[in-house]
Design a protein around this motif. Structure first.
Motif, PDB file in Angstrom:
ATOM      1  N   VAL A 116       0.891  -1.347   0.098  1.00 55.61           N
ATOM      2  CA  VAL A 116       0.075   0.187   0.095  1.00 55.61           C
ATOM      3  C   VAL A 116       0.900   1.251  -0.014  1.00 55.61           C
ATOM      4  O   VAL A 116       1.752   1.306   0.688  1.00 55.61           O
ATOM      5  N   GLY A 117       0.664   2.271  -1.029  1.00 56.14           N
ATOM      6  CA  GLY A 117       1.370   3.582  -0.983  1.00 56.14           C
ATOM      7  C   GLY A 117       0.949   4.488  -0.387  1.00 56.14           C
ATOM      8  O   GLY A 117       0.218   4.458   0.802  1.00 56.14           O
ATOM      9  N   GLY A 118       1.063   5.562  -1.014  1.00 53.71           N
ATOM     10  CA  GLY A 118       0.563   6.843  -0.255  1.00 53.71           C
ATOM     11  C   GLY A 118       1.526   7.853   0.216  1.00 53.71           C
ATOM     12  O   GLY A 118       2.917   7.462   0.217  1.00 53.71           O
ATOM     13  N   CYS A 119       1.408   8.989   0.758  1.00 44.75           N
ATOM     14  CA  CYS A 119       2.294   9.859   1.044  1.00 44.75           C
ATOM     15  C   CYS A 119       2.964   9.325   2.187  1.00 44.75           C
ATOM     16  O   CYS A 119       2.700   8.582   3.166  1.00 44.75           O
ATOM     17  N   ASN A 120       4.486   9.782   2.156  1.00 47.45           N
ATOM     18  CA  ASN A 120       5.542   9.273   3.470  1.00 47.45           C
ATOM     19  C   ASN A 120       5.165  10.283   4.522  1.00 47.45           C
ATOM     20  O   ASN A 120       5.890  11.104   4.167  1.00 47.45           O
ATOM     21  N   LEU A 121       4.567   9.736   5.377  1.00 48.40           N
ATOM     22  CA  LEU A 121       4.446  10.770   6.428  1.00 48.40           C
ATOM     23  C   LEU A 121       4.502  10.044   7.753  1.00 48.40           C
ATOM     24  O   LEU A 121       4.033  10.626   8.779  1.00 48.40           O
ATOM     25  N   GLY A 122       5.651   9.385   8.044  1.00 44.49           N
ATOM     26  CA  GLY A 122       5.760   8.505   9.123  1.00 44.49           C
ATOM     27  C   GLY A 122       4.870   7.099   9.173  1.00 44.49           C
ATOM     28  O   GLY A 122       4.733   6.744   8.206  1.00 44.49           O
ATOM     29  N   SER A 123       4.624   6.729  10.410  1.00 44.73           N
ATOM     30  CA  SER A 123       3.921   5.593  10.547  1.00 44.73           C
ATOM     31  C   SER A 123       2.555   5.488   9.939  1.00 44.73           C
ATOM     32  O   SER A 123       1.820   6.739  10.467  1.00 44.73           O
ATOM     33  N   ARG A 124       1.987   4.710   9.225  1.00 39.94           N
ATOM     34  CA  ARG A 124       0.606   4.800   8.662  1.00 39.94           C
ATOM     35  C   ARG A 124       0.304   3.394   8.713  1.00 39.94           C
ATOM     36  O   ARG A 124       0.216   2.610   7.802  1.00 39.94           O
ATOM     37  N   ASN A 125      -0.169   2.840   9.900  1.00 42.20           N
ATOM     38  CA  ASN A 125      -0.517   1.639  10.301  1.00 42.20           C
ATOM     39  C   ASN A 125      -1.795   1.353   9.605  1.00 42.20           C
ATOM     40  O   ASN A 125      -2.676   2.182   9.254  1.00 42.20           O
ATOM     41  N   LEU A 126      -2.085  -0.045   9.426  1.00 43.19           N
ATOM     42  CA  LEU A 126      -3.362  -0.529   8.906  1.00 43.19           C
ATOM     43  C   LEU A 126      -3.951  -1.614   9.865  1.00 43.19           C
ATOM     44  O   LEU A 126      -4.796  -2.403   9.439  1.00 43.19           O
ATOM     45  N   ASP A 127      -3.723  -1.579  11.148  1.00 40.51           N
ATOM     46  CA  ASP A 127      -4.025  -2.616  12.030  1.00 40.51           C
ATOM     47  C   ASP A 127      -5.424  -2.586  12.216  1.00 40.51           C
ATOM     48  O   ASP A 127      -6.244  -3.530  12.487  1.00 40.51           O
ATOM     49  N   PHE A 128      -6.292  -1.360  12.215  1.00 39.96           N
ATOM     50  CA  PHE A 128      -7.583  -1.466  12.647  1.00 39.96           C
ATOM     51  C   PHE A 128      -8.400  -1.854  11.439  1.00 39.96           C
ATOM     52  O   PHE A 128      -9.521  -2.567  11.813  1.00 39.96           O
ATOM     53  N   HIS A 129      -7.744  -1.801  10.303  1.00 39.42           N
ATOM     54  CA  HIS A 129      -8.365  -2.476   9.062  1.00 39.42           C
ATOM     55  C   HIS A 129      -8.409  -3.768   9.393  1.00 39.42           C
ATOM     56  O   HIS A 129      -9.595  -4.680   9.314  1.00 39.42           O
ATOM     57  N   TYR A 130      -7.147  -4.493   9.635  1.00 38.53           N
ATOM     58  CA  TYR A 130      -7.060  -6.063   9.574  1.00 38.53           C
ATOM     59  C   TYR A 130      -7.677  -6.704  10.892  1.00 38.53           C
ATOM     60  O   TYR A 130      -8.250  -7.753  10.796  1.00 38.53           O
ATOM     61  N   LEU A 131      -7.712  -5.718  12.002  1.00 32.58           N
ATOM     62  CA  LEU A 131      -8.045  -6.457  13.170  1.00 32.58           C
ATOM     63  C   LEU A 131      -9.977  -6.443  12.877  1.00 32.58           C
ATOM     64  O   LEU A 131     -10.421  -7.520  13.475  1.00 32.58           O
ATOM     65  N   GLY A 132     -10.449  -5.416  12.282  1.00 36.54           N
ATOM     66  CA  GLY A 132     -11.745  -5.350  11.804  1.00 36.54           C
ATOM     67  C   GLY A 132     -12.137  -6.428  11.015  1.00 36.54           C
ATOM     68  O   GLY A 132     -13.120  -7.168  11.172  1.00 36.54           O
ATOM     69  N   TYR A 133     -11.369  -6.798  10.165  1.00 36.95           N
ATOM     70  CA  TYR A 133     -11.639  -7.860   9.161  1.00 36.95           C
ATOM     71  C   TYR A 133     -11.740  -9.203   9.911  1.00 36.95           C
ATOM     72  O   TYR A 133     -12.590  -9.925   9.726  1.00 36.95           O
ATOM     73  N   LYS A 134     -10.751  -9.347  10.890  1.00 38.38           N
ATOM     74  CA  LYS A 134     -10.782 -10.588  11.941  1.00 38.38           C
ATOM     75  C   LYS A 134     -11.948 -10.719  12.413  1.00 38.38           C
ATOM     76  O   LYS A 134     -12.519 -11.854  12.404  1.00 38.38           O
ATOM     77  N   ARG A 135     -12.290  -9.560  13.144  1.00 33.13           N
ATOM     78  CA  ARG A 135     -13.583  -9.389  14.017  1.00 33.13           C
ATOM     79  C   ARG A 135     -14.817  -9.978  13.117  1.00 33.13           C
ATOM     80  O   ARG A 135     -15.789 -10.509  13.680  1.00 33.13           O
ATOM     81  N   LEU A 136     -14.756  -9.624  11.939  1.00 35.77           N
ATOM     82  CA  LEU A 136     -15.902  -9.887  11.028  1.00 35.77           C
ATOM     83  C   LEU A 136     -15.825 -11.186  10.456  1.00 35.77           C
ATOM     84  O   LEU A 136     -16.414 -11.794   9.636  1.00 35.77           O
ATOM     85  N   GLY A 137     -14.563 -12.102  10.934  1.00 33.54           N
ATOM     86  CA  GLY A 137     -14.574 -13.414  10.488  1.00 33.54           C
ATOM     87  C   GLY A 137     -13.413 -13.826   9.334  1.00 33.54           C
ATOM     88  O   GLY A 137     -13.399 -14.937   9.020  1.00 33.54           O
ATOM     89  N   ALA A 138     -12.617 -12.937   8.953  1.00 37.37           N
ATOM     90  CA  ALA A 138     -11.651 -13.141   7.900  1.00 37.37           C
ATOM     91  C   ALA A 138     -10.607 -13.518   8.684  1.00 37.37           C
ATOM     92  O   ALA A 138     -10.299 -13.376   9.783  1.00 37.37           O
ATOM     93  N   ILE A 139      -9.777 -14.109   7.814  1.00 40.91           N
ATOM     94  CA  ILE A 139      -8.141 -14.780   8.300  1.00 40.91           C
ATOM     95  C   ILE A 139      -7.231 -13.785   7.687  1.00 40.91           C
ATOM     96  O   ILE A 139      -7.212 -13.736   6.487  1.00 40.91           O
ATOM     97  N   VAL A 140      -6.363 -13.207   8.504  1.00 39.23           N
ATOM     98  CA  VAL A 140      -5.346 -12.351   8.025  1.00 39.23           C
ATOM     99  C   VAL A 140      -3.909 -12.645   8.141  1.00 39.23           C
ATOM    100  O   VAL A 140      -3.725 -13.019   9.292  1.00 39.23           O
TER     101      VAL A 140
END
Ligand SMILES: CC(=O)N[C@H]1[C@@H](OP(=O)(O)OP(=O)(O)OC[C@H]2O[C@@H](n3ccc(=O)[nH]c3=O)[C@H](O)[C@@H]2O)O[C@H](CO)[C@@H](O)[C@@H]1O
Ligand SMILES: C=C(OP(=O)(O)O)C(=O)O
Length: 421
Positions: A116-140
């Motif tokens: 995943v790209g985007g502006c280089n602004l320091g840390s740009r985590n995606l943990d909320f996305h992946y934790l959310g998918y897991k809570r909805l039943g996905a395997i990450v």
């Protein structure tokens, strides 16, 4: 290699046409892939590099896309989506690539995110996305750089975001829209672009309530259908044009339906810029003499971090000392060093910056480190003595459509150049 060359000193006057919002159209392209039948039409699409990348990415997963540039219209036929891979060569070039994951999960049962790209602004985590998918039943599965998300059907759940992530909220709404049962997203983002995406999804048949309250409820449905939607105006593009009027002692009519600059308007008013709403047009006028300001960035309705960089330029041109506190990204101050090359006086200490104005800015060769520092340097060039050359213009083109032409129409001396290097 694209670069912008700006010769300062001209006041900007006339009518500025504000583009459609980058941060609304990207999730909408992702949303269009959720519809397995028919063709989605998006209007008021900004012709920016991020949209071109999103079109390439949609085609890479199998969709058929037409970008009608002069009509600023996208037509997306997602009846065929047959590859779960978001290839690195495209996905790493823009942040919006992350917004394709829910459609791939629903359509193919898996998404392979090669980056995943985007502006280089320091840390740009995606943990909320992946934790959310897991809570909805996905395997990450998170390998080094590749993320593999798998799900044979998602189930509604209660989700909580530690901070109201913009794309995180959009992704979890899209994931929940076709899940089985009810999802509640607590501490959801309030940005107007998120609400515009909710509007589009609702037209598509999604059942979403609570947008703009921080607590969103999504009742899953079986299918979403293709619709026509007009992308909201880009408040960041509008803010930049208002600031261009402010620093050049200019006068602009901003055209873009329903435009609301919120706190950016109030801050510029405190600095001495005059605004008047004239029906659908927002009029901005400045004598060019500006008072200093304090800025604290925050999620909506706070001061948008994306406008913090251009505001640093405005502060450098104000009479007195301004204070900026950046609270969203830990790497948003690369601009300070570039402005200082132009004889500004900006001192950075961690997440805080002190801007001592007004020092007359002098044009020179400067570097855009990200989209917003790039546009901030264009603003600095408009007010500087002499010529400012800004590399890499690609970063500016990621988020502003036909910038040089739009600014030239208002009297600016700016060119966009393409060189071999
Ligand atoms: C394409 C798009 O819409 N981009 C915008 C979006 O980016 P984006 O959606 O990436 O920004 P977020 O709101 O997610 O990120 C804000 C902060 O939250 C943190 N965070 C976020 C998600 C997560 O899972 N974990 C986490 O810790 C990030 O590291 C960052 O410090 O909102 C930003 C903040 O308004 C804007 O600057 C970007 O222009
Ligand atoms: C940070 C930005 O964009 P992105 O999230 O697309 O990198 C921005 O628009 O300033």
């Amino acid at each position: 290699m694209v670069r912008y060359r700006v010769r300062g000193g001209n006041a900007l006057r006339g009518t500025a046409f504000i583009q459609g919002a980058k941060n609304a159209v990207l999730p909408m392209i992702g949303a269009a892939l959720l519809a397995p039948k028919g063709r989605t039409v998006l209007r008021n699409v900004p012709i920016i590099e991020d949209v071109r990348r999103a079109v390439e990415l949609a085609e890479a997963v199998g969709a058929y896309v037409e970008l009608h540039e002069s009509e600023r219209t996208l037509v997306i036929d997602a009846s065929r989506v047959d590859s779960p891979v978001l290839p690195a060569r495209i996905a790493r070039r823009f942040r919006g690539s992350v917004l394709f994951t829910p459609a791939l999960l629903h359509r193919l049962g898996e998404a392979i995110v090669e980056g995943v790209g985007g502006c280089n602004l320091g840390s740009r985590n995606l943990d909320f996305h992946y934790l959310g998918y897991k809570r909805l039943g996905a395997i990450v599965d998170e390998e080094e750089t590749v993320i593999h998300v798998k799900a044979s059907g998602l189930t509604g759940a209660t989700l909580y975001l530690d901070t109201p992530s913009h794309t995180g909220t959009e992704n979890l709404i899209m994931a929940a829209a076709l899940a089985n049962g009810t999802t509640v997203i607590e501490n959801a983002a309030l940005e107007p672009e998120v609400l515009d995406v909710i509007d589009m999804l609702t037209k598509m048949g999604a059942r979403i309530s609570g947008g703009g309250t921080g607590f969103i409820t999504v009742e899953g449905v079986d299918e979403l259908h293709a619709v026509e939607h007009t992308v909201m105006p880009d408040r960041l593009d509008a803010g930049v044009f208002a600031m261009a009027a402010a620093i050049t002692g200019g006068e602009l009519s901003l055209v873009g339906t329903g435009l609301d600059l919120g706190v950016v308007r109030y801050k510029l008013e405190q600095m001495g810029v005059e605004f008047a709403r004239q029906g659908a047009v927002l009029h901005v006028r400045s004598e060019g003499k500006l008072r200093p300001i304090n800025i604290i960035t925050d999620t909506y309705p706070g001061f948008a971090t994306d406008l913090q960089s251009p505001m640093m330029t405005v502060a450098a041109l104000a009479d007195g000392t301004s204070y900026i506190h950046e609270r969203i990204f830990d790497g948003r101050f690369a601009l300070a060093g570039e402005l200082n090359k132009m004889k500004a006086n900006v001192e950075v200490d961690g997440s805080r910056a002190v801007v001592r104005g007004r020092t007359p800015l002098t044009g020179t060769q400067v570097t855009a480190h990200d989209l917003r520092s790039g546009i901030a340097l264009v603003l600095a060039g408009l007010a500087a003595e002499g010529e400012t050359v800004i590399d890499s213009g690609y970063l500016i083109d990621r988020g502003h459509a036909h910038l040089a032409a739009r600014m030239r129409a208002l009297g600016a001396d700016i060119t966009r150049e393409i060189s071999e290097r």
